[in-house]
Write a protein that holds these residues in place. Structure first.
Motif, PDB file in Angstrom:
ATOM      1  N   MET A 116       1.055  -1.339   0.025  1.00 54.30           N
ATOM      2  CA  MET A 116      -0.173  -0.024   0.021  1.00 54.30           C
ATOM      3  C   MET A 116       0.883   1.075  -0.240  1.00 54.30           C
ATOM      4  O   MET A 116       1.831   1.394   1.019  1.00 54.30           O
ATOM      5  CB  MET A 116      -0.980  -0.102   1.238  1.00 54.30           C
ATOM      6  N   ARG A 117       0.647   2.278  -1.013  1.00 55.32           N
ATOM      7  CA  ARG A 117       1.254   3.415  -1.160  1.00 55.32           C
ATOM      8  C   ARG A 117       0.900   4.515  -0.725  1.00 55.32           C
ATOM      9  O   ARG A 117      -0.281   4.832  -1.077  1.00 55.32           O
ATOM     10  CB  ARG A 117       1.935   3.322  -2.704  1.00 55.32           C
ATOM     11  N   ALA A 118       1.550   5.153   0.429  1.00 48.86           N
ATOM     12  CA  ALA A 118       0.645   6.479   0.651  1.00 48.86           C
ATOM     13  C   ALA A 118       1.061   7.718  -0.113  1.00 48.86           C
ATOM     14  O   ALA A 118       2.033   7.714  -0.862  1.00 48.86           O
ATOM     15  CB  ALA A 118       1.265   6.793   2.163  1.00 48.86           C
ATOM     16  N   THR A 119       0.169   8.450  -0.441  1.00 50.43           N
ATOM     17  CA  THR A 119       0.473   9.654  -1.449  1.00 50.43           C
ATOM     18  C   THR A 119       0.229  10.846  -0.471  1.00 50.43           C
ATOM     19  O   THR A 119      -0.629  11.301   0.123  1.00 50.43           O
ATOM     20  CB  THR A 119      -0.413   9.707  -2.601  1.00 50.43           C
ATOM     21  N   ALA A 120       1.160  11.749  -0.890  1.00 51.73           N
ATOM     22  CA  ALA A 120       1.138  13.079  -0.170  1.00 51.73           C
ATOM     23  C   ALA A 120       0.278  14.099  -0.830  1.00 51.73           C
ATOM     24  O   ALA A 120       0.204  14.087  -2.163  1.00 51.73           O
ATOM     25  CB  ALA A 120       2.562  13.604   0.165  1.00 51.73           C
ATOM     26  N   SER A 121      -0.394  14.998  -0.230  1.00 52.33           N
ATOM     27  CA  SER A 121      -1.349  15.931  -1.099  1.00 52.33           C
ATOM     28  C   SER A 121      -0.516  16.974  -1.581  1.00 52.33           C
ATOM     29  O   SER A 121       0.601  17.287  -1.166  1.00 52.33           O
ATOM     30  CB  SER A 121      -2.299  16.503   0.012  1.00 52.33           C
ATOM     31  N   SER A 122      -1.205  17.958  -2.412  1.00 54.49           N
ATOM     32  CA  SER A 122      -0.221  18.863  -3.019  1.00 54.49           C
ATOM     33  C   SER A 122       0.124  19.918  -1.860  1.00 54.49           C
ATOM     34  O   SER A 122       1.311  20.481  -2.048  1.00 54.49           O
ATOM     35  CB  SER A 122      -1.179  19.580  -4.024  1.00 54.49           C
ATOM     36  N   GLU A 123      -0.768  20.316  -0.880  1.00 49.60           N
ATOM     37  CA  GLU A 123      -0.344  21.160   0.000  1.00 49.60           C
ATOM     38  C   GLU A 123       0.859  20.676   1.068  1.00 49.60           C
ATOM     39  O   GLU A 123       1.589  21.372   1.207  1.00 49.60           O
ATOM     40  CB  GLU A 123      -1.490  21.229   1.081  1.00 49.60           C
ATOM     41  N   GLU A 124       0.637  19.230   1.265  1.00 51.93           N
ATOM     42  CA  GLU A 124       1.830  18.720   2.156  1.00 51.93           C
ATOM     43  C   GLU A 124       3.152  18.824   1.555  1.00 51.93           C
ATOM     44  O   GLU A 124       4.167  18.997   1.932  1.00 51.93           O
ATOM     45  CB  GLU A 124       1.597  17.223   2.383  1.00 51.93           C
ATOM     46  N   ARG A 125       3.270  18.719   0.107  1.00 48.01           N
ATOM     47  CA  ARG A 125       4.133  18.804  -0.770  1.00 48.01           C
ATOM     48  C   ARG A 125       4.940  20.346  -0.975  1.00 48.01           C
ATOM     49  O   ARG A 125       6.111  20.418  -0.894  1.00 48.01           O
ATOM     50  CB  ARG A 125       4.060  18.244  -2.139  1.00 48.01           C
ATOM     51  N   SER A 127       6.104   7.981  -0.587  1.00 44.04           N
ATOM     52  CA  SER A 127       5.291   8.390  -1.594  1.00 44.04           C
ATOM     53  C   SER A 127       5.883   7.579  -2.946  1.00 44.04           C
ATOM     54  O   SER A 127       5.075   7.792  -3.909  1.00 44.04           O
ATOM     55  CB  SER A 127       5.073   9.913  -1.791  1.00 44.04           C
ATOM     56  N   GLY A 128       6.967   6.903  -3.065  1.00 45.53           N
ATOM     57  CA  GLY A 128       7.153   6.291  -4.250  1.00 45.53           C
ATOM     58  C   GLY A 128       8.331   6.810  -4.999  1.00 45.53           C
ATOM     59  O   GLY A 128       8.669   6.306  -6.028  1.00 45.53           O
ATOM     60  N   ALA A 129       8.687   8.061  -4.831  1.00 48.53           N
ATOM     61  CA  ALA A 129       9.712   8.766  -5.565  1.00 48.53           C
ATOM     62  C   ALA A 129      11.345   8.358  -4.995  1.00 48.53           C
ATOM     63  O   ALA A 129      11.308   8.126  -3.766  1.00 48.53           O
ATOM     64  CB  ALA A 129       9.612  10.391  -5.524  1.00 48.53           C
ATOM     65  N   ALA A 130      12.247   8.491  -5.842  1.00 48.89           N
ATOM     66  CA  ALA A 130      13.614   7.835  -5.386  1.00 48.89           C
ATOM     67  C   ALA A 130      14.398   9.162  -4.978  1.00 48.89           C
ATOM     68  O   ALA A 130      15.071   8.958  -3.981  1.00 48.89           O
ATOM     69  CB  ALA A 130      14.418   7.510  -6.666  1.00 48.89           C
ATOM     70  N   GLU A 131      13.879  10.570  -5.399  1.00 49.29           N
ATOM     71  CA  GLU A 131      14.559  11.615  -4.848  1.00 49.29           C
ATOM     72  C   GLU A 131      13.525  12.709  -4.774  1.00 49.29           C
ATOM     73  O   GLU A 131      12.517  12.772  -5.350  1.00 49.29           O
ATOM     74  CB  GLU A 131      15.666  11.979  -5.821  1.00 49.29           C
ATOM     75  N   HIS A 132      14.007  13.671  -3.623  1.00 54.41           N
ATOM     76  CA  HIS A 132      13.056  14.714  -3.526  1.00 54.41           C
ATOM     77  C   HIS A 132      13.532  15.661  -4.554  1.00 54.41           C
ATOM     78  O   HIS A 132      14.733  16.189  -4.709  1.00 54.41           O
ATOM     79  CB  HIS A 132      13.315  15.326  -2.074  1.00 54.41           C
ATOM     80  N   PRO A 133      12.511  16.263  -5.331  1.00 48.11           N
ATOM     81  CA  PRO A 133      12.939  17.427  -6.268  1.00 48.11           C
ATOM     82  C   PRO A 133      13.482  18.504  -5.879  1.00 48.11           C
ATOM     83  O   PRO A 133      14.595  19.077  -6.449  1.00 48.11           O
ATOM     84  CB  PRO A 133      11.534  17.886  -6.911  1.00 48.11           C
ATOM     85  N   GLU A 134      13.271  19.159  -4.608  1.00 43.38           N
ATOM     86  CA  GLU A 134      13.916  20.218  -4.098  1.00 43.38           C
ATOM     87  C   GLU A 134      15.486  19.871  -3.486  1.00 43.38           C
ATOM     88  O   GLU A 134      16.055  20.867  -3.990  1.00 43.38           O
ATOM     89  CB  GLU A 134      13.279  20.853  -2.809  1.00 43.38           C
ATOM     90  N   MET A 135      15.493  18.674  -3.172  1.00 46.39           N
ATOM     91  CA  MET A 135      16.847  18.440  -2.910  1.00 46.39           C
ATOM     92  C   MET A 135      17.719  18.394  -4.289  1.00 46.39           C
ATOM     93  O   MET A 135      18.850  18.712  -4.095  1.00 46.39           O
ATOM     94  CB  MET A 135      17.168  17.141  -2.197  1.00 46.39           C
ATOM     95  N   THR A 136      17.263  17.613  -5.318  1.00 43.52           N
ATOM     96  CA  THR A 136      17.856  17.660  -6.416  1.00 43.52           C
ATOM     97  C   THR A 136      18.293  18.852  -7.156  1.00 43.52           C
ATOM     98  O   THR A 136      19.344  19.179  -7.611  1.00 43.52           O
ATOM     99  CB  THR A 136      17.011  16.756  -7.558  1.00 43.52           C
ATOM    100  N   ARG A 137      17.301  19.674  -6.928  1.00 48.59           N
ATOM    101  CA  ARG A 137      17.565  21.314  -7.519  1.00 48.59           C
ATOM    102  C   ARG A 137      18.781  21.870  -6.590  1.00 48.59           C
ATOM    103  O   ARG A 137      19.646  22.560  -7.241  1.00 48.59           O
ATOM    104  CB  ARG A 137      16.487  22.033  -7.258  1.00 48.59           C
ATOM    105  N   PHE A 138      18.492  21.732  -5.565  1.00 46.63           N
ATOM    106  CA  PHE A 138      19.839  22.541  -4.403  1.00 46.63           C
ATOM    107  C   PHE A 138      21.269  21.603  -5.103  1.00 46.63           C
ATOM    108  O   PHE A 138      22.038  22.464  -5.044  1.00 46.63           O
ATOM    109  CB  PHE A 138      19.538  22.231  -3.163  1.00 46.63           C
ATOM    110  N   LEU A 139      21.140  20.548  -4.916  1.00 48.06           N
ATOM    111  CA  LEU A 139      22.533  19.723  -5.227  1.00 48.06           C
ATOM    112  C   LEU A 139      22.995  20.247  -6.675  1.00 48.06           C
ATOM    113  O   LEU A 139      24.190  20.428  -6.796  1.00 48.06           O
ATOM    114  CB  LEU A 139      22.104  18.280  -5.103  1.00 48.06           C
ATOM    115  N   LEU A 140      22.066  20.170  -7.641  1.00 51.56           N
ATOM    116  CA  LEU A 140      22.574  20.759  -8.922  1.00 51.56           C
ATOM    117  C   LEU A 140      23.178  22.151  -8.981  1.00 51.56           C
ATOM    118  O   LEU A 140      23.941  22.516  -9.597  1.00 51.56           O
ATOM    119  CB  LEU A 140      21.429  20.520 -10.013  1.00 51.56           C
ATOM    120  N   SER A 141      22.415  22.985  -8.279  1.00 49.65           N
ATOM    121  CA  SER A 141      22.639  24.255  -8.273  1.00 49.65           C
ATOM    122  C   SER A 141      23.978  24.768  -7.246  1.00 49.65           C
ATOM    123  O   SER A 141      24.587  25.710  -7.619  1.00 49.65           O
ATOM    124  CB  SER A 141      21.554  25.147  -7.885  1.00 49.65           C
TER     125      SER A 141
END
Length: 97
Positions: A1-10, A80-94
């Motif tokens: 069972m996979r939990a999904t985060a709402s848009s507000e939580e993200r 939530s099923g994602a391998a990486e957090h998008p904000e962390m990826t953006r920070f590491l790339l920048s």
């Protein structure tokens, strides 16, 4: 069972990470250098021991809290099923470290 985060939580998580990631990255890099460079100043001015201890413990608490927030954000992202957090990826790339 996979939990999904709402848009507000993200969005809340992303806003928090926009503050925590740069703070943690900068403080982790600068704090040891700053503390080592301040040793001659501490010898010269002889501040009270409680003040020096408070600053070091306060810095450790801030860095530890940043690490706990990042760990919680990664755990939520992985649940939530994602391998990486998008904000962390953006920070590491920048940051280009």
């Amino acid at each position: 069972m996979r939990a999904t985060a709402s848009s507000e939580e993200r969005q809340r998580s992303s806003r928090l990470l926009r503050v925590v990631l740069p703070l943690d990255g900068s403080a982790s890099f600068l704090l040891p250098v700053l503390l080592l460079a301040s040793v001659p100043v501490l010898i010269w001015f002889e501040p009270p021991v409680w003040l020096v201890g408070s600053i070091v413990i306060g810095s450790a608490v801030v860095l530890g809290s940043c690490g706990a927030v990042m760990a919680a954000a990664m755990a939520r992202t992985m649940l939530s099923g994602a391998a990486e957090h998008p904000e962390m990826t953006r920070f590491l790339l920048s940051s280009k470290r």
